[in-house]
Design a protein around this motif. Structure first.
Motif, mmCIF file in Angstrom:
data_model
loop_
_atom_site.group_PDB
_atom_site.id
_atom_site.type_symbol
_atom_site.label_atom_id
_atom_site.label_comp_id
_atom_site.label_asym_id
_atom_site.label_seq_id
_atom_site.Cartn_x
_atom_site.Cartn_y
_atom_site.Cartn_z
ATOM 1 N N PRO A 1 0.791 -1.233 0.000
ATOM 2 C CA PRO A 1 0.000 0.000 0.000
ATOM 3 C C PRO A 1 0.821 1.279 0.000
ATOM 4 O O PRO A 1 0.469 2.230 -0.677
ATOM 5 N N THR A 2 1.935 1.301 0.722
ATOM 6 C CA THR A 2 2.710 2.544 0.792
ATOM 7 C C THR A 2 3.384 2.873 -0.529
ATOM 8 O O THR A 2 3.778 4.005 -0.754
ATOM 9 N N VAL B 1 -7.759 6.782 -8.370
ATOM 10 C CA VAL B 1 -6.403 6.353 -8.040
ATOM 11 C C VAL B 1 -5.746 7.346 -7.085
ATOM 12 O O VAL B 1 -5.121 6.958 -6.102
ATOM 13 N N GLY B 2 -5.911 8.629 -7.340
ATOM 14 C CA GLY B 2 -5.291 9.645 -6.490
ATOM 15 C C GLY B 2 -5.841 9.638 -5.078
ATOM 16 O O GLY B 2 -5.093 9.671 -4.102
ATOM 17 N N ALA B 3 -7.173 9.573 -4.955
ATOM 18 C CA ALA B 3 -7.791 9.566 -3.627
ATOM 19 C C ALA B 3 -7.456 8.282 -2.879
ATOM 20 O O ALA B 3 -7.204 8.306 -1.670
ATOM 21 N N LEU C 1 -4.658 5.313 1.422
ATOM 22 C CA LEU C 1 -3.775 4.228 1.837
ATOM 23 C C LEU C 1 -2.498 4.736 2.496
ATOM 24 O O LEU C 1 -1.890 4.028 3.293
ATOM 25 N N ALA C 2 -2.104 5.955 2.178
ATOM 26 C CA ALA C 2 -0.935 6.539 2.839
ATOM 27 C C ALA C 2 -1.249 6.845 4.303
ATOM 28 O O ALA C 2 -0.350 6.850 5.144
ATOM 29 N N LYS C 3 -2.525 7.058 4.625
ATOM 30 C CA LYS C 3 -2.941 7.377 5.988
ATOM 31 C C LYS C 3 -3.261 6.132 6.805
ATOM 32 O O LYS C 3 -2.984 6.069 7.992
#
Length: 76
Positions: free
Chosen positions: A8-9, A45-47, A52-54
């Protein structure tokens, strides 16, 4: 539409660098598929990369992106 396994990261870098998809490309995050606690999240994809970064769920998941990942209200 593509289907890949991922960490995910790495998703934002992977999508931008290797695939070159615009951030508004439709995306679908499908978690715990075929289980009672299945969830489907229709997004872009952007959202999805930002989400997933959070936070990353411990559930197994699939990410689909492209035209087949777009939510169509007519299909329910």
């Amino acid at each position: 539409t593509y289907l890949r396994t991922y960490r995910p990261t790495y998703l934002p870098t992977y999508v931008h660098t290797y695939i070159g998809l615009p951030t508004d490309t439709p995306a679908l995050l499908a978690e715990a598929v075929s289980k009672p606690d299945q969830t489907l999240r229709f997004t872009t994809v952007g959202a999805l990369a930002d989400d997933l970064a959070k936070e990353v769920s411990p559930k197994p998941a699939l990410i689909l992106y492209g035209p087949l990942a777009k939510y169509d209200e007519a299909d329910g």
